[in-house]
Design a protein around this motif. Structure first.
Motif, PDB file in Angstrom:
ATOM      1  N   LEU A 133     122.766 130.106 115.019  1.00  0.00           N
ATOM      2  CA  LEU A 133     121.471 129.804 114.658  1.00  0.00           C
ATOM      3  C   LEU A 133     121.309 128.084 114.837  1.00  0.00           C
ATOM      4  N   TYR A 134     122.251 127.263 114.536  1.00  0.00           N
ATOM      5  CA  TYR A 134     121.965 125.888 115.036  1.00  0.00           C
ATOM      6  C   TYR A 134     121.674 125.572 116.304  1.00  0.00           C
ATOM      7  N   ALA A 135     122.214 126.091 117.252  1.00  0.00           N
ATOM      8  CA  ALA A 135     121.715 126.038 118.553  1.00  0.00           C
ATOM      9  C   ALA A 135     120.381 126.948 118.962  1.00  0.00           C
ATOM     10  N   GLY A 136     120.359 127.950 118.228  1.00  0.00           N
ATOM     11  CA  GLY A 136     119.111 128.955 118.608  1.00  0.00           C
ATOM     12  C   GLY A 136     117.591 128.294 118.232  1.00  0.00           C
ATOM     13  N   VAL A 137     117.919 127.301 116.977  1.00  0.00           N
ATOM     14  CA  VAL A 137     116.478 126.792 116.572  1.00  0.00           C
ATOM     15  C   VAL A 137     115.972 125.563 117.415  1.00  0.00           C
ATOM     16  N   GLY A 138     117.045 125.190 118.313  1.00  0.00           N
ATOM     17  CA  GLY A 138     116.533 124.138 119.344  1.00  0.00           C
ATOM     18  C   GLY A 138     115.997 124.699 120.471  1.00  0.00           C
ATOM     19  N   CYS A 139     115.607 125.895 120.649  1.00  0.00           N
ATOM     20  CA  CYS A 139     115.032 126.521 121.700  1.00  0.00           C
ATOM     21  C   CYS A 139     113.451 126.201 121.461  1.00  0.00           C
ATOM     22  N   ASP A 140     112.600 126.489 122.680  1.00  0.00           N
ATOM     23  CA  ASP A 140     111.412 126.256 122.712  1.00  0.00           C
ATOM     24  C   ASP A 140     110.843 127.264 121.681  1.00  0.00           C
ATOM     25  N   LYS A 141     111.430 128.524 121.912  1.00  0.00           N
ATOM     26  CA  LYS A 141     111.143 129.645 120.763  1.00  0.00           C
ATOM     27  C   LYS A 141     112.194 130.454 120.617  1.00  0.00           C
ATOM     28  N   LEU A 142     112.567 130.774 119.268  1.00  0.00           N
ATOM     29  CA  LEU A 142     113.663 131.818 118.971  1.00  0.00           C
ATOM     30  C   LEU A 142     113.114 133.056 118.382  1.00  0.00           C
ATOM     31  N   VAL A 143     113.423 134.279 119.118  1.00  0.00           N
ATOM     32  CA  VAL A 143     112.645 135.404 118.893  1.00  0.00           C
ATOM     33  C   VAL A 143     113.904 136.461 118.787  1.00  0.00           C
ATOM     34  N   ALA A 144     113.807 137.654 117.834  1.00  0.00           N
ATOM     35  CA  ALA A 144     114.644 138.586 117.719  1.00  0.00           C
ATOM     36  C   ALA A 144     114.569 139.718 119.060  1.00  0.00           C
ATOM     37  N   ARG A 145     115.643 140.225 119.548  1.00  0.00           N
ATOM     38  CA  ARG A 145     115.599 141.154 120.487  1.00  0.00           C
ATOM     39  C   ARG A 145     115.129 142.427 119.943  1.00  0.00           C
ATOM     40  N   ASN A 146     115.406 142.781 118.853  1.00  0.00           N
ATOM     41  CA  ASN A 146     115.074 144.029 118.165  1.00  0.00           C
ATOM     42  C   ASN A 146     114.667 143.838 116.641  1.00  0.00           C
ATOM     43  N   PHE A 163     118.218 119.946 109.866  1.00  0.00           N
ATOM     44  CA  PHE A 163     117.760 120.163 111.419  1.00  0.00           C
ATOM     45  C   PHE A 163     116.920 121.434 111.415  1.00  0.00           C
ATOM     46  N   VAL A 164     117.487 122.462 110.898  1.00  0.00           N
ATOM     47  CA  VAL A 164     116.662 123.662 110.750  1.00  0.00           C
ATOM     48  C   VAL A 164     115.236 123.367 110.465  1.00  0.00           C
ATOM     49  N   LYS A 165     115.076 122.782 109.228  1.00  0.00           N
ATOM     50  CA  LYS A 165     113.583 122.280 108.740  1.00  0.00           C
ATOM     51  C   LYS A 165     112.912 121.601 109.707  1.00  0.00           C
ATOM     52  N   SER A 166     113.499 120.663 110.434  1.00  0.00           N
ATOM     53  CA  SER A 166     112.834 119.840 111.495  1.00  0.00           C
ATOM     54  C   SER A 166     112.437 120.521 112.496  1.00  0.00           C
ATOM     55  N   GLN A 167     113.147 121.815 112.987  1.00  0.00           N
ATOM     56  CA  GLN A 167     112.632 122.512 113.964  1.00  0.00           C
ATOM     57  C   GLN A 167     111.871 123.845 113.781  1.00  0.00           C
ATOM     58  N   ARG A 168     111.967 124.242 112.355  1.00  0.00           N
ATOM     59  CA  ARG A 168     111.195 125.149 111.895  1.00  0.00           C
ATOM     60  C   ARG A 168     110.185 124.692 110.765  1.00  0.00           C
ATOM     61  N   PRO A 226     127.458 120.170 122.623  1.00  0.00           N
ATOM     62  CA  PRO A 226     126.933 120.387 123.873  1.00  0.00           C
ATOM     63  C   PRO A 226     125.462 121.259 124.040  1.00  0.00           C
ATOM     64  N   PHE A 227     124.995 122.316 123.586  1.00  0.00           N
ATOM     65  CA  PHE A 227     124.060 122.706 123.557  1.00  0.00           C
ATOM     66  C   PHE A 227     122.765 121.979 122.977  1.00  0.00           C
ATOM     67  N   ARG A 228     122.906 121.232 122.139  1.00  0.00           N
ATOM     68  CA  ARG A 228     121.819 120.308 121.446  1.00  0.00           C
ATOM     69  C   ARG A 228     121.541 119.423 122.635  1.00  0.00           C
ATOM     70  N   GLU A 229     122.602 118.696 123.220  1.00  0.00           N
ATOM     71  CA  GLU A 229     122.286 117.601 124.060  1.00  0.00           C
ATOM     72  C   GLU A 229     121.711 118.132 125.434  1.00  0.00           C
ATOM     73  N   PHE A 230     121.798 119.436 125.641  1.00  0.00           N
ATOM     74  CA  PHE A 230     121.272 120.056 126.819  1.00  0.00           C
ATOM     75  C   PHE A 230     119.846 120.156 126.443  1.00  0.00           C
ATOM     76  N   GLN A 231     119.517 120.724 125.210  1.00  0.00           N
ATOM     77  CA  GLN A 231     118.299 120.825 124.821  1.00  0.00           C
ATOM     78  C   GLN A 231     117.138 119.683 124.764  1.00  0.00           C
ATOM     79  N   LYS A 232     117.991 118.687 124.478  1.00  0.00           N
ATOM     80  CA  LYS A 232     117.282 117.388 124.284  1.00  0.00           C
ATOM     81  C   LYS A 232     116.423 116.886 125.767  1.00  0.00           C
ATOM     82  N   LYS A 233     117.313 117.151 126.858  1.00  0.00           N
ATOM     83  CA  LYS A 233     117.139 116.636 128.103  1.00  0.00           C
ATOM     84  C   LYS A 233     116.465 117.421 129.197  1.00  0.00           C
ATOM     85  N   LYS A 234     116.431 118.774 128.787  1.00  0.00           N
ATOM     86  CA  LYS A 234     115.892 119.754 129.650  1.00  0.00           C
ATOM     87  C   LYS A 234     114.442 119.758 129.569  1.00  0.00           C
ATOM     88  N   THR A 235     113.947 120.217 130.826  1.00  0.00           N
ATOM     89  CA  THR A 235     112.604 120.201 131.247  1.00  0.00           C
ATOM     90  C   THR A 235     111.765 121.309 131.414  1.00  0.00           C
TER      91      THR A 235
END
Length: 292
Positions: A152-165, A235-240, A128-137
Motif C-alpha cells: 500500500l505504501y508503494a500503491g498510494v504513490g501511484c497517480d491513481k490507485l484502484v481495485a481490480r475487483n 505519507f498515506v494522508k499526504s497522498q490521499r 526504490p518504488f518511491r524514488e521512481f514515482q518522484k521522477k517519473k513523467t
C-alpha cells in the motif's frame, strides 16, 4: 510491513516459511541424493514480472516484434513478499524499478500499470518504488487485488490507485511490525550456549533488541517501530487527501474491501484491466494537452 531489523533477524535463522522454502526443495533433494548442485539451475527462469502491451491491451511478443508499437503501455507485477534485492528465484524492488525505468525511457510507451498483489514485506523494499514515482513523467495506475502494508505504501504513490475487483481486493494494514525469534532455548537443548560480548564503548548496540527478547519491548518500539509507523501514516494522508481518518482503524492497520476502501477515500475506484488501460491512455492525452 516488516522492519529492516526483522529482515536481518529472519535472515540470520534457519527458519523458512513454506512459501520461501518451496524454490529450494529440488536443490535439497539433490543434495540428499549426493549430487553436485549449483545455487541456480541454468535452465531456471523467474516468472515474467514486466511486459509491454499495445494500445488495445494485448501483450507484445518482443521476439516477433522487437520494436515497441506507438501508444504502448508498460506493465509490472508486484506480487508476493516484497524485498529490496532479488535473487535467482525472486524479484526484488530494485529489479522491478529498472524495468519501470526502461518503460519510462521508451518514447513509444505512454504510461505504466502496476499490478499490485502483495501483503507487504520489508521496509527497505519501499524506497526504490518511491524514488521512481518522484521522477517519473508518464501516468502510473496501481491496479490492485491484495494491497497491504508495504504494498500500500508503494500503491498510494501511484497517480491513481484502484481495485481490480470488488470481490477479493483489499487495502490497508497501515502499520509496522517486527517478529523477533528467540532461539536460545533451542540452542540450549542442543547443548549450545551462546554469549554476546560487546565492547565497553558499545553499550547501546542491540540494546533495545536484546531487551525486547526478554519481554521489554518499549525501547524497541520507540526506536524502530513507532517512527516508521508515524511516517507511514503521514505519507498515506499526504497522498490521499480525501481519506476519512476518523474511520476506526484506518491508520492503525485495519483492512478494507474495495467498496469500503473507495468510500473512505483510500482508493480511487474499481476497474478491470481493460478499464485501467483506457485510464492510462486518457491520462496520457491529458498530459500531452497540458504540455502543449
Amino acid at each position: 510491513m516488516f522492519t529492516d531489523t526483522e529482515s536481518e533477524i529472519l535472515s540470520s535463522t534457519w527458519a523458512l516459511s513454506e512459501q520461501h522454502a518451496q524454490p529450494w526443495l529440488l536443490m535439497v533433494a539433490q543434495i540428499l541424493q549426493g549430487k553436485q548442485v549449483s545455487q541456480a539451475d541454468p535452465n531456471f527462469k523467474k516468472e515474467v514480472r514486466g511486459y509491454i502491451i499495445d494500445q488495445d491491451g494485448q501483450p507484445i511478443d518482443r521476439n516477433e516484434n522487437p520494436n515497441t508499437p506507438i501508444n504502448s503501455i508498460g506493465v509490472i507485477e508486484i506480487s508476493g513478499p516484497m524485498v529490496k534485492k532479488g535473487s535467482w528465484y525472486r524479484w526484488g524492488a530494485e529489479e522491478l524499478v529498472r524495468i519501470a525505468e526502461y518503460f519510462e525511457r521508451d518514447p513509444n510507451i505512454i504510461g505504466h500499470i502496476w499490478l499490485l498483489d502483495s501483503g507487504g514485506g520489508s521496509v527497505n523494499a519501499i524506497a526504490p518504488f518511491r524514488e521512481f514515482q518522484k521522477k517519473k513523467t508518464k501516468p502510473l495506475i496501481g491496479l490492485a487485488d491484495m494491497c497491504a502494508s508495504a504494498n500500500l505504501y508503494a500503491g498510494v504513490g501511484c497517480d491513481k490507485l484502484v481495485a481490480r475487483n470488488n470481490i477479493s481486493s483489499m487495502f490497508g494494514s497501515i502499520g509496522v511490525m517486527a517478529t523477533l525469534i528467540d532461539y536460545t532455548e533451542y540452542l540450549k537443548a542442543m547443548g549450545i550456549k551462546e554469549r554476546l560480548i560487546y565492547a565497553s564503548q558499545s553499550s547501546f548496540k542491540h540494546k533495545s533488541y536484546n531487551e525486547a527478547l526478554k519481554g521489554k519491548d518499549g525501547a524497541f518500539k520507540k526506536e524502530h517501530l513507532n517512527p516508521l509507523a508515524i511516517q507511514f501514516q503521514e505519507f498515506v494522508k499526504s497522498q490521499r487527501p480525501k481519506l476519512k481518518t476518523d474511520v476506526e482503524g484506518i491508520l492503525e492497520g485495519k483492512m478494507f474491501y474495495a467498496e469500503e476502501a473507495q468510500e473512505i477515500g483510500l482508493i480511487d475506484g474499481i476497474m478491470d484491466f481493460e478499464e485501467a488501460v483506457e485510464e492510462v491512455k486518457f491520462l496520457s492525452q491529458v498530459r500531452t494537452y497540458m504540455n502543449n
